[in-house]
Scaffold this motif. Sequence first.
Motif, PDB file in Angstrom:
ATOM      1  N   LEU A  69      41.710  34.692  35.574  1.00 21.50           N
ATOM      2  CA  LEU A  69      43.067  34.986  35.099  1.00 21.50           C
ATOM      3  C   LEU A  69      43.713  36.102  35.916  1.00 21.50           C
ATOM      4  CD1 LEU A  69      42.440  34.683  31.258  1.00 21.50           C
ATOM      5  CD2 LEU A  69      43.835  33.151  32.678  1.00 21.50           C
ATOM      6  N   GLU A  70      42.909  37.023  36.388  1.00 15.74           N
ATOM      7  CA  GLU A  70      43.420  38.087  37.264  1.00 15.74           C
ATOM      8  C   GLU A  70      43.843  37.490  38.612  1.00 15.74           C
ATOM      9  OE1 GLU A  70      42.156  42.558  38.759  1.00 15.74           O
ATOM     10  OE2 GLU A  70      40.611  41.258  37.921  1.00 15.74           O
ATOM     11  N   THR A  71      43.024  36.616  39.163  1.00 20.30           N
ATOM     12  CA  THR A  71      43.345  35.953  40.434  1.00 20.30           C
ATOM     13  C   THR A  71      44.632  35.141  40.309  1.00 20.30           C
ATOM     14  OG1 THR A  71      41.018  35.826  41.046  1.00 20.30           O
ATOM     15  CG2 THR A  71      42.495  34.288  42.139  1.00 20.30           C
ATOM     16  N   GLU A  72      44.830  34.526  39.153  1.00 20.63           N
ATOM     17  CA  GLU A  72      46.033  33.719  38.913  1.00 20.63           C
ATOM     18  C   GLU A  72      47.270  34.564  38.627  1.00 20.63           C
ATOM     19  OE1 GLU A  72      46.611  30.506  39.232  1.00 20.63           O
ATOM     20  OE2 GLU A  72      44.552  30.060  39.805  1.00 20.63           O
ATOM     21  N   GLY A  73      47.085  35.884  38.499  1.00 19.38           N
ATOM     22  CA  GLY A  73      48.226  36.768  38.239  1.00 19.38           C
ATOM     23  C   GLY A  73      48.664  36.785  36.792  1.00 19.38           C
TER      24      GLY A  73
END
Length: 116
Positions: A69-73
Amino acid sequence: MSEALKVSEPVDNFSLCPKFSRTFSVLGQKWNGLIIEVLLNEGSQRFKDLAHNVPKCSDRVLVERLKNLETEGIVNRLTHPNSSLIEYQLTQKGEALRPVMNAVHEFADCWYATEK
Protein backbone atom coordinates in the motif's frame (compact mmCIF):
# COMPACT_ATOMS: atom_id res chain seq x y z
CA MET A 1 -40.00 -8.20 -24.74
CA SER A 2 -39.07 -4.86 -23.21
CA GLU A 3 -35.64 -3.35 -23.73
CA ALA A 4 -34.78 -3.82 -20.06
CA LEU A 5 -35.43 -7.58 -20.21
CA LYS A 6 -33.44 -8.31 -23.36
CA VAL A 7 -30.24 -10.23 -22.88
CA SER A 8 -27.41 -8.16 -24.21
CA GLU A 9 -25.18 -9.55 -26.87
CA PRO A 10 -21.54 -10.03 -25.89
CA VAL A 11 -19.26 -7.29 -27.08
CA ASP A 12 -16.47 -8.73 -29.19
CA ASN A 13 -14.01 -5.94 -28.53
CA PHE A 14 -14.50 -5.63 -24.77
CA SER A 15 -11.43 -5.37 -22.61
CA LEU A 16 -10.97 -4.23 -19.04
CA CYS A 17 -9.43 -0.82 -18.58
CA PRO A 18 -5.84 -1.25 -17.33
CA LYS A 19 -6.40 1.41 -14.64
CA PHE A 20 -9.51 -0.41 -13.42
CA SER A 21 -7.63 -3.71 -13.38
CA ARG A 22 -4.75 -2.20 -11.41
CA THR A 23 -7.11 -0.64 -8.88
CA PHE A 24 -8.85 -3.97 -8.31
CA SER A 25 -5.55 -5.79 -8.02
CA VAL A 26 -4.69 -3.48 -5.11
CA LEU A 27 -8.11 -3.29 -3.44
CA GLY A 28 -8.90 -6.93 -4.09
CA GLN A 29 -5.79 -8.18 -2.36
CA LYS A 30 -6.78 -9.86 0.90
CA TRP A 31 -6.62 -7.54 3.93
CA ASN A 32 -5.96 -4.32 1.94
CA GLY A 33 -9.58 -3.18 2.13
CA LEU A 34 -9.71 -3.82 5.87
CA ILE A 35 -6.44 -1.98 6.46
CA ILE A 36 -7.72 0.99 4.46
CA GLU A 37 -11.03 0.88 6.36
CA VAL A 38 -9.26 0.99 9.73
CA LEU A 39 -7.09 3.92 8.65
CA LEU A 40 -10.10 5.78 7.24
CA ASN A 41 -12.04 5.38 10.49
CA GLU A 42 -9.32 5.47 13.14
CA GLY A 43 -6.71 7.75 11.55
CA SER A 44 -2.99 7.13 11.97
CA GLN A 45 -2.18 3.79 13.54
CA ARG A 46 0.87 2.15 15.03
CA PHE A 47 1.58 -1.34 13.71
CA LYS A 48 0.37 -2.99 16.92
CA ASP A 49 -2.91 -1.06 16.72
CA LEU A 50 -3.44 -2.05 13.09
CA ALA A 51 -2.67 -5.66 14.01
CA HIS A 52 -5.26 -5.43 16.80
CA ASN A 53 -7.88 -3.91 14.47
CA VAL A 54 -7.30 -6.47 11.72
CA PRO A 55 -6.92 -9.46 14.06
CA LYS A 56 -7.00 -12.40 11.63
CA CYS A 57 -4.16 -10.99 9.52
CA SER A 58 -0.74 -12.33 10.54
CA ASP A 59 2.02 -9.83 11.33
CA ARG A 60 4.04 -11.06 8.35
CA VAL A 61 1.16 -10.50 5.94
CA LEU A 62 0.30 -7.14 7.51
CA VAL A 63 3.88 -5.95 6.96
CA GLU A 64 3.69 -7.14 3.34
CA ARG A 65 0.35 -5.43 2.72
CA LEU A 66 1.49 -2.16 4.30
CA LYS A 67 4.61 -2.14 2.10
CA ASN A 68 2.42 -2.77 -0.95
CA LEU A 69 0.00 0.00 0.00
CA GLU A 70 2.95 2.31 0.60
CA THR A 71 4.40 1.45 -2.83
CA GLU A 72 0.99 2.19 -4.38
CA GLY A 73 0.94 5.62 -2.69
CA ILE A 74 -2.10 4.79 -0.56
CA VAL A 75 -0.35 4.63 2.83
CA ASN A 76 2.49 6.67 4.32
CA ARG A 77 4.86 5.19 6.88
CA LEU A 78 5.73 7.94 9.36
CA THR A 79 8.88 7.69 11.45
CA HIS A 80 9.00 10.17 14.31
CA PRO A 81 12.37 11.87 14.92
CA ASN A 82 14.24 10.84 18.06
CA SER A 83 11.77 8.03 18.62
CA SER A 84 11.18 4.47 17.57
CA LEU A 85 7.51 5.33 17.02
CA ILE A 86 6.30 4.40 13.55
CA GLU A 87 2.78 5.14 12.39
CA TYR A 88 0.84 4.44 9.22
CA GLN A 89 -1.60 6.88 7.74
CA LEU A 90 -3.50 7.27 4.51
CA THR A 91 -2.19 9.58 1.82
CA GLN A 92 -4.46 11.88 -0.15
CA LYS A 93 -4.82 9.02 -2.64
CA GLY A 94 -5.85 6.70 0.21
CA GLU A 95 -8.33 9.24 1.58
CA ALA A 96 -9.86 9.44 -1.91
CA LEU A 97 -11.03 5.84 -1.38
CA ARG A 98 -13.55 6.96 1.26
CA PRO A 99 -16.53 7.12 -1.17
CA VAL A 100 -15.55 3.70 -2.55
CA MET A 101 -15.48 2.21 0.94
CA ASN A 102 -18.80 3.92 1.77
CA ALA A 103 -20.31 2.34 -1.36
CA VAL A 104 -19.02 -1.07 -0.23
CA HIS A 105 -20.71 -0.51 3.15
CA GLU A 106 -23.99 0.36 1.41
CA PHE A 107 -23.73 -2.76 -0.76
CA ALA A 108 -22.95 -4.96 2.26
CA ASP A 109 -25.82 -3.48 4.29
CA CYS A 110 -28.22 -4.17 1.43
CA TRP A 111 -27.07 -7.63 0.36
CA TYR A 112 -25.54 -9.40 3.38
CA ALA A 113 -27.24 -10.39 6.60
CA THR A 114 -25.65 -9.37 9.88
CA GLU A 115 -23.46 -12.17 11.21
CA LYS A 116 -23.49 -13.06 14.87
